[in-house]
Design an enzyme around this catalytic site. Sequence first.
Site, short mmCIF file in Angstrom:
data_model
loop_
_atom_site.label_atom_id
_atom_site.label_comp_id
_atom_site.label_asym_id
_atom_site.label_seq_id
_atom_site.Cartn_x
_atom_site.Cartn_y
_atom_site.Cartn_z
N CYS A 273 0.81 -1.22 0.00
CA CYS A 273 0.00 0.00 0.00
C CYS A 273 0.84 1.26 0.00
O CYS A 273 0.58 2.20 -0.76
CB CYS A 273 -0.97 -0.01 1.17
SG CYS A 273 -0.22 0.06 2.82
N HIS B 7 -2.39 1.28 6.89
CA HIS B 7 -2.81 1.22 5.49
C HIS B 7 -2.97 2.64 4.95
O HIS B 7 -3.24 3.59 5.71
CB HIS B 7 -4.14 0.46 5.37
CG HIS B 7 -4.50 0.09 3.97
ND1 HIS B 7 -3.75 -0.77 3.20
CD2 HIS B 7 -5.54 0.49 3.17
CE1 HIS B 7 -4.31 -0.91 2.00
NE2 HIS B 7 -5.39 -0.15 1.96
N HIS C 77 -6.20 1.62 -3.87
CA HIS C 77 -5.26 1.18 -2.84
C HIS C 77 -4.85 -0.26 -3.11
O HIS C 77 -5.49 -0.98 -3.90
CB HIS C 77 -5.90 1.30 -1.46
CG HIS C 77 -7.10 0.42 -1.26
ND1 HIS C 77 -7.20 -0.51 -0.24
CD2 HIS C 77 -8.27 0.29 -1.95
CE1 HIS C 77 -8.36 -1.14 -0.31
NE2 HIS C 77 -9.02 -0.67 -1.34
#
Length: 263
Positions: free
Chosen positions: A164, A216, A228
């Site tokens: 990510c 994240h 993402h």
Amino acid sequence: MTTEYGVCTLALVPLRAEASDKSEILSFLLFGDCVEILETQAKWLQVRTLADDYTGWIDPKQQQAITASQLEALTKDQIVTGLAVYQTIERTDNQEKQYLLAGSRIPKPNQQHTFQIGESTYRFSQAPQIAAGTDFSRDINEYARFYLNAPYLWGGKSIFGIDCSGFTQMVFRMLNIDLPRDAWQQAEQGNVVNFLQEIEPGDLAFFDNDEGRIIHVGIMLDSQQIIHASGKVRIDILDDQGIYNAEMGRHTHKLRIIKRFNP
């Protein structure tokens, strides 16, 4: 003691936590990434990446030693390669081919499409594709979508595998914005966006776990859609709770904060 430096001379090199082929991959070096050499062993080098201050171990055969003056020349007038899965170059002394992935940093090529790293000269097989890096709001959507469906890979930084924060770092690198390597480090930078209605394309949304640790990050395409890396690089819906995955029918990531980085 003289500081020693190296430069990555392969398309993609794993940066490991320990001096072992079995060790966890923390991140990757791309062709042209420069490092400071911290420790030398028979089969391993401990290095610190100069671009994002990350420390790990690499195989010494996967880099080329450079002097401080060569390092200065390498970083003085750099360009970043653009939206091509790879671009082919060859060393002019032996015609060996190399491949540059999107987001590789190299010295600016001359009109003959050649550039130099240390004592080696390289030539593009055709006119190079260079990252735009000039109009963030115009280009962010195209550059983020370039990685769509790239498989998730812990530590990854390429279309063949990416995590990510590697995804956000590489997209922003091609748009002339340097981000740290990890999501929690990225969350410490930028300006806070207070309301979802104020989101602009390119804002970064950060997500935490039950302990409140940032785990994240993703790129907002508009006020509701986020791209993402989760399983793969994908587009999902963001609301005030977090990321909603329609395929799974539930929220998968809890929203913590949204930051703006564009110039």
